[in-house]
Design an enzyme around this catalytic site. Structure first.
Site, PDB file in Angstrom:
ATOM      1  N   TYR A  13      -1.489  -0.763  11.050  1.00 29.91           N
ATOM      2  CA  TYR A  13      -1.778  -1.337   9.730  1.00 29.91           C
ATOM      3  C   TYR A  13      -0.602  -1.103   8.783  1.00 29.91           C
ATOM      4  O   TYR A  13      -0.112  -2.027   8.128  1.00 29.91           O
ATOM      5  CB  TYR A  13      -3.067  -0.724   9.148  1.00 29.91           C
ATOM      6  CG  TYR A  13      -3.218  -1.029   7.671  1.00 29.91           C
ATOM      7  CD1 TYR A  13      -3.484  -2.318   7.238  1.00 29.91           C
ATOM      8  CD2 TYR A  13      -3.048  -0.023   6.710  1.00 29.91           C
ATOM      9  CE1 TYR A  13      -3.592  -2.604   5.884  1.00 29.91           C
ATOM     10  CE2 TYR A  13      -3.153  -0.303   5.357  1.00 29.91           C
ATOM     11  CZ  TYR A  13      -3.424  -1.596   4.947  1.00 29.91           C
ATOM     12  OH  TYR A  13      -3.511  -1.876   3.606  1.00 29.91           O
ATOM     13  N   SER A  70       0.842  -1.198   0.000  1.00 34.85           N
ATOM     14  CA  SER A  70       0.000   0.000   0.000  1.00 34.85           C
ATOM     15  C   SER A  70       0.875   1.244   0.000  1.00 34.85           C
ATOM     16  O   SER A  70       1.983   1.244   0.566  1.00 34.85           O
ATOM     17  CB  SER A  70      -0.843  -0.035   1.278  1.00 34.85           C
ATOM     18  OG  SER A  70      -1.449   1.210   1.510  1.00 34.85           O
ATOM     19  N   LYS A 101       2.203  -3.753   6.715  1.00 32.41           N
ATOM     20  CA  LYS A 101       2.599  -3.773   5.293  1.00 32.41           C
ATOM     21  C   LYS A 101       4.107  -3.618   5.160  1.00 32.41           C
ATOM     22  O   LYS A 101       4.753  -4.311   4.363  1.00 32.41           O
ATOM     23  CB  LYS A 101       1.872  -2.662   4.518  1.00 32.41           C
ATOM     24  CG  LYS A 101       0.388  -2.912   4.359  1.00 32.41           C
ATOM     25  CD  LYS A 101       0.106  -4.165   3.534  1.00 32.41           C
ATOM     26  CE  LYS A 101      -1.355  -4.545   3.520  1.00 32.41           C
ATOM     27  NZ  LYS A 101      -1.619  -5.879   2.981  1.00 32.41           N
TER      28      LYS A 101
HETATM   29  P1  NAD Z   1     -11.038  -6.716   1.719  1.00 29.92           P
HETATM   30  O1  NAD Z   1     -11.190  -6.656   3.202  1.00 29.92           O
HETATM   31  O2  NAD Z   1     -12.219  -6.455   0.879  1.00 29.92           O
HETATM   32  O3  NAD Z   1     -10.423  -8.134   1.297  1.00 29.92           O
HETATM   33  C1  NAD Z   1      -9.536  -8.842   2.112  1.00 29.92           C
HETATM   34  C2  NAD Z   1     -10.063 -10.265   2.214  1.00 29.92           C
HETATM   35  O4  NAD Z   1      -9.168 -11.030   3.018  1.00 29.92           O
HETATM   36  C3  NAD Z   1     -11.453 -10.367   2.841  1.00 29.92           C
HETATM   37  O5  NAD Z   1     -12.292 -11.132   1.999  1.00 29.92           O
HETATM   38  C4  NAD Z   1     -11.209 -11.084   4.181  1.00 29.92           C
HETATM   39  O6  NAD Z   1     -12.291 -11.904   4.541  1.00 29.92           O
HETATM   40  C5  NAD Z   1      -9.945 -11.867   3.867  1.00 29.92           C
HETATM   41  N1  NAD Z   1      -9.081 -12.185   5.005  1.00 29.92           N
HETATM   42  C6  NAD Z   1      -8.560 -11.324   5.927  1.00 29.92           C
HETATM   43  N2  NAD Z   1      -7.780 -11.995   6.778  1.00 29.92           N
HETATM   44  C7  NAD Z   1      -7.797 -13.295   6.408  1.00 29.92           C
HETATM   45  C8  NAD Z   1      -7.179 -14.475   6.896  1.00 29.92           C
HETATM   46  N3  NAD Z   1      -6.380 -14.457   7.954  1.00 29.92           N
HETATM   47  N4  NAD Z   1      -7.433 -15.635   6.245  1.00 29.92           N
HETATM   48  C9  NAD Z   1      -8.244 -15.685   5.159  1.00 29.92           C
HETATM   49  N5  NAD Z   1      -8.849 -14.597   4.662  1.00 29.92           N
HETATM   50  C10 NAD Z   1      -8.627 -13.417   5.279  1.00 29.92           C
HETATM   51  O7  NAD Z   1      -9.834  -5.718   1.348  1.00 29.92           O
HETATM   52  P2  NAD Z   1      -9.344  -5.206  -0.082  1.00 29.92           P
HETATM   53  O8  NAD Z   1      -9.668  -3.772  -0.175  1.00 29.92           O
HETATM   54  O9  NAD Z   1      -9.763  -6.141  -1.142  1.00 29.92           O
HETATM   55  O10 NAD Z   1      -7.770  -5.307   0.146  1.00 29.92           O
HETATM   56  C11 NAD Z   1      -7.019  -6.426  -0.283  1.00 29.92           C
HETATM   57  C12 NAD Z   1      -5.568  -6.225   0.117  1.00 29.92           C
HETATM   58  O11 NAD Z   1      -5.085  -5.008  -0.453  1.00 29.92           O
HETATM   59  C13 NAD Z   1      -5.350  -6.100   1.620  1.00 29.92           C
HETATM   60  O12 NAD Z   1      -4.147  -6.762   1.949  1.00 29.92           O
HETATM   61  C14 NAD Z   1      -5.207  -4.610   1.830  1.00 29.92           C
HETATM   62  O13 NAD Z   1      -4.418  -4.302   2.946  1.00 29.92           O
HETATM   63  C15 NAD Z   1      -4.529  -4.181   0.551  1.00 29.92           C
HETATM   64  N6  NAD Z   1      -4.765  -2.785   0.188  1.00 29.92           N
HETATM   65  C16 NAD Z   1      -6.049  -2.322   0.112  1.00 29.92           C
HETATM   66  C17 NAD Z   1      -6.265  -0.984  -0.190  1.00 29.92           C
HETATM   67  C18 NAD Z   1      -7.664  -0.416  -0.221  1.00 29.92           C
HETATM   68  O14 NAD Z   1      -7.817   0.791  -0.083  1.00 29.92           O
HETATM   69  N7  NAD Z   1      -8.697  -1.206  -0.440  1.00 29.92           N
HETATM   70  C19 NAD Z   1      -5.187  -0.134  -0.446  1.00 29.92           C
HETATM   71  C20 NAD Z   1      -3.899  -0.652  -0.385  1.00 29.92           C
HETATM   72  C21 NAD Z   1      -3.700  -1.983  -0.049  1.00 29.92           C
HETATM   73  C1  WQD Z   2      -9.305   9.872   0.900  1.00 30.23           C
HETATM   74  C2  WQD Z   2      -9.524  11.357   1.073  1.00 30.23           C
HETATM   75  C3  WQD Z   2      -9.812  12.045   3.343  1.00 30.23           C
HETATM   76  C4  WQD Z   2     -13.630   9.986   3.957  1.00 30.23           C
HETATM   77  C5  WQD Z   2      -6.700   4.895   3.054  1.00 30.23           C
HETATM   78  C6  WQD Z   2      -5.629   4.212   3.859  1.00 30.23           C
HETATM   79  C7  WQD Z   2      -4.544   3.732   2.950  1.00 30.23           C
HETATM   80  C8  WQD Z   2      -5.099   2.863   1.823  1.00 30.23           C
HETATM   81  C9  WQD Z   2      -6.224   3.525   1.123  1.00 30.23           C
HETATM   82  C10 WQD Z   2      -5.010   0.570   2.492  1.00 30.23           C
HETATM   83  C11 WQD Z   2      -8.762  11.959   2.233  1.00 30.23           C
HETATM   84  C12 WQD Z   2     -11.071  12.305   2.554  1.00 30.23           C
HETATM   85  C13 WQD Z   2     -12.468  10.470   3.416  1.00 30.23           C
HETATM   86  C14 WQD Z   2     -14.677  10.892   4.295  1.00 30.23           C
HETATM   87  C15 WQD Z   2     -13.315  12.698   3.488  1.00 30.23           C
HETATM   88  N1  WQD Z   2      -5.647   1.632   2.326  1.00 30.23           N
HETATM   89  N2  WQD Z   2     -12.309  11.808   3.176  1.00 30.23           N
HETATM   90  N3  WQD Z   2     -14.473  12.218   4.031  1.00 30.23           N
HETATM   91  O1  WQD Z   2      -6.904   7.932   3.834  1.00 30.23           O
HETATM   92  O2  WQD Z   2      -6.065   8.272   1.439  1.00 30.23           O
HETATM   93  O3  WQD Z   2      -6.143   6.013   2.392  1.00 30.23           O
HETATM   94  O4  WQD Z   2      -7.202   3.972   2.072  1.00 30.23           O
HETATM   95  O5  WQD Z   2      -3.843   0.360   2.350  1.00 30.23           O
HETATM   96  O6  WQD Z   2      -3.649   3.028   3.747  1.00 30.23           O
HETATM   97  O7  WQD Z   2      -5.106   5.154   4.790  1.00 30.23           O
HETATM   98  O8  WQD Z   2      -8.255   7.111   1.829  1.00 30.23           O
HETATM   99  O9  WQD Z   2     -10.600   7.119   1.174  1.00 30.23           O
HETATM  100  O10 WQD Z   2     -10.030   7.293   3.640  1.00 30.23           O
HETATM  101  O11 WQD Z   2      -9.561   9.220   2.139  1.00 30.23           O
HETATM  102  O12 WQD Z   2     -13.173  13.919   3.281  1.00 30.23           O
HETATM  103  O13 WQD Z   2     -15.728  10.504   4.808  1.00 30.23           O
HETATM  104  O14 WQD Z   2     -10.905  11.578   1.353  1.00 30.23           O
HETATM  105  O15 WQD Z   2      -9.577  13.083   4.254  1.00 30.23           O
HETATM  106  O16 WQD Z   2      -8.359  13.259   1.858  1.00 30.23           O
HETATM  107  P1  WQD Z   2      -6.792   7.441   2.449  1.00 30.23           P
HETATM  108  P2  WQD Z   2      -9.683   7.614   2.223  1.00 30.23           P
END
Ligand code: NAD
Ligand code: WQD
Length: 341
Positions: free
Chosen positions: A150, A126, A154
């Site tokens: 979190y 991430s 990562k």
């Molecule tokens: P999500 O929560 O929708 O999907 C994650 C899945 O993993 C879920 O279905 C959950 O049930 C499963 N899971 C969690 N722990 C588990 C375990 N121990 N065993 C088996 N299954 C398990 O999240 P997502 O948004 O699809 O994110 C996927 C990956 O990408 C995550 O690792 C997350 O940290 C990373 N990521 C997400 C974002 C984002 O904003 N969505 C951004 C950057 C990185």
């Molecule tokens: C985006 C923008 C908020 C909600 C997060 C995690 C990051 C990654 C992606 C996993 C910001 C603004 C948000 C609301 C708002 N996840 N906002 N009102 O914080 O960039 O990233 O998700 O790895 O680790 O930190 O994403 O969607 O929460 O916010 O004004 O109700 O929207 O302040 O500027 P963020 P976000």
């Protein structure tokens, strides 16, 4: 060549979209998920989109016996490891749960892979590993620093993977640093379905639009950005999913590891996102400006040169498609998967 890919966390938001893209390219998919943050309804939707090109194993990735059974039952060529907990605020309140789940699942998976002789892995990292960036756009060489448990999970997973890469050239690992994934599959069949109050901007906007939340709080209007609201690199989840296919191809082709940003390279402000959603979908988004959210940075977007040059991948879908596809999903599934049979 068609492969069998294990997708951990494959019923989740990004995993389900990636499963679809893999299956559409002819690959077989094995999904392993304990459903702690996703719904079994996703499986029916995947079948509607892709037929029976996948199997589902309901298990925790920390369960070594379950992992070994998967590797002995299927001819796995590579693994995409999405499984993990991802809520920043929750990780501050429950750090141990995050360390246990995110680090424990990664080490258990790596052990099982090593035992089975499978060394090709794509890991979901991430942009959170860049913390408060010194400059934008952010290149992969930028300083790494984290501001939440979190984020630390990562970063530590990345470091574990770098130790593996250093220990043996047989590991082929792609560390993908996602920026802000949004949007949904254009079919409207799969999308993001957060439990409870959404933490992230796009699902919050979508729930206001569908009448489930009263108004959007815009966290801060005094950032040093063009309109004063926070700027992020939102990437359409289908583009992101295709980035995983490009990463698997790269590993197979080059036989070496890579760490790469997946974003669009373009910053979008909160206001621009809200106004675009409203304009393209003809819906009103009630909103109020509130204080900044603690821990938020002003602006964060990716330098995408490496992904373009090494993976031959770049995002195709712009902010309007992100908003249209989110709305198709949300308006057809107002309560996510809980509405569906
Ligand atoms: P999500 O929560 O929708 O999907 C994650 C899945 O993993 C879920 O279905 C959950 O049930 C499963 N899971 C969690 N722990 C588990 C375990 N121990 N065993 C088996 N299954 C398990 O999240 P997502 O948004 O699809 O994110 C996927 C990956 O990408 C995550 O690792 C997350 O940290 C990373 N990521 C997400 C974002 C984002 O904003 N969505 C951004 C950057 C990185
Ligand atoms: C985006 C923008 C908020 C909600 C997060 C995690 C990051 C990654 C992606 C996993 C910001 C603004 C948000 C609301 C708002 N996840 N906002 N009102 O914080 O960039 O990233 O998700 O790895 O680790 O930190 O994403 O969607 O929460 O916010 O004004 O109700 O929207 O302040 O500027 P963020 P976000």
């Amino acid at each position: 060549m068609h492969n069998t890919i294990l997708i951990t966390g494959g019923t989740g938001y990004i995993g389900s979209h990636t499963a679809v893209e893999l299956m559409l390219q002819g690959h077989r998919v094995v999904i392993m998920d304990n459903l702690c943050n996703s719904s079994a309804q996703v499986l029916g939707r995947l079948r509607q989109l892709c037929g029976d090109r996948f199997d589902f194993v309901q298990a925790d990735v920390r369960n070594a016996a379950a992992l070994d059974a998967v590797f002995t039952s299927y001819p796995i060529d590579g693994v995409i490891h999405f499984a993990g907990l991802k809520a920043v605020g929750e990780s501050v309140a429950q750090p141990l749960r995050y360390f246990d789940n995110n680090l424990g699942s990664t080490t258990a998976l790596l052990l099982a892979m090593a035992k089975a002789g499978v060394h090709r892995l794509v890991f979901s990292s991430s942009a959170t590993v860049y913390g408060d960036p010194d400059q934008v756009p952010i290149t992969e060489q930028a300083r790494l620093q984290v501001t939440s448990p979190y984020g630390r999970t990562k970063l530590v997973c990345e470091e574990i993977l770098r130790d593996l890469m250093a220990a043996g050239a047989h590991w082929q690992i792609a560390i993908l640093r996602y920026f802000n994934p949004v949007g949904a599959h254009p079919s409207g069949l799969i999308g993001e379905a957060p439990n409870g109050v959404p933490n992230n901007l796009m699902p919050y906007i979508a729930q206001v639009a569908v009448g489930q939340r009263e108004y959007l709080s815009i966290f801060g209007q005094d950032y040093p950005t063009p309109d004063g609201t926070g700027v992020r690199d939102y990437i359409h989840v289908v583009d992101l999913a295709q980035g995983h296919l490009a990463a698997l191809d790269y590993l197979a082709r080059e036989g070496q590891s890579i760490t790469v940003n997946l974003g669009t390279g373009r910053g979008i402000s909160v206001r621009e996102m809200m106004e675009t959603f409203s304009r393209v979908n003809h819906v009103h988004i009630a909103h109020r400006y509130t204080d900044r959210r603690p821990g938020d940075v002003a602006a964060c977007w990716a330098d995408t040169t490496l992904a373009r040059e090494r993976l031959g991948w770049q995002a195709q879908l712009g902010v309007e498609r992100m908003c249209e596809d989110t709305w198709r999903w949300q308006s057809r599934n107002p309560r996510g998967y809980s509405d569906s049979a």
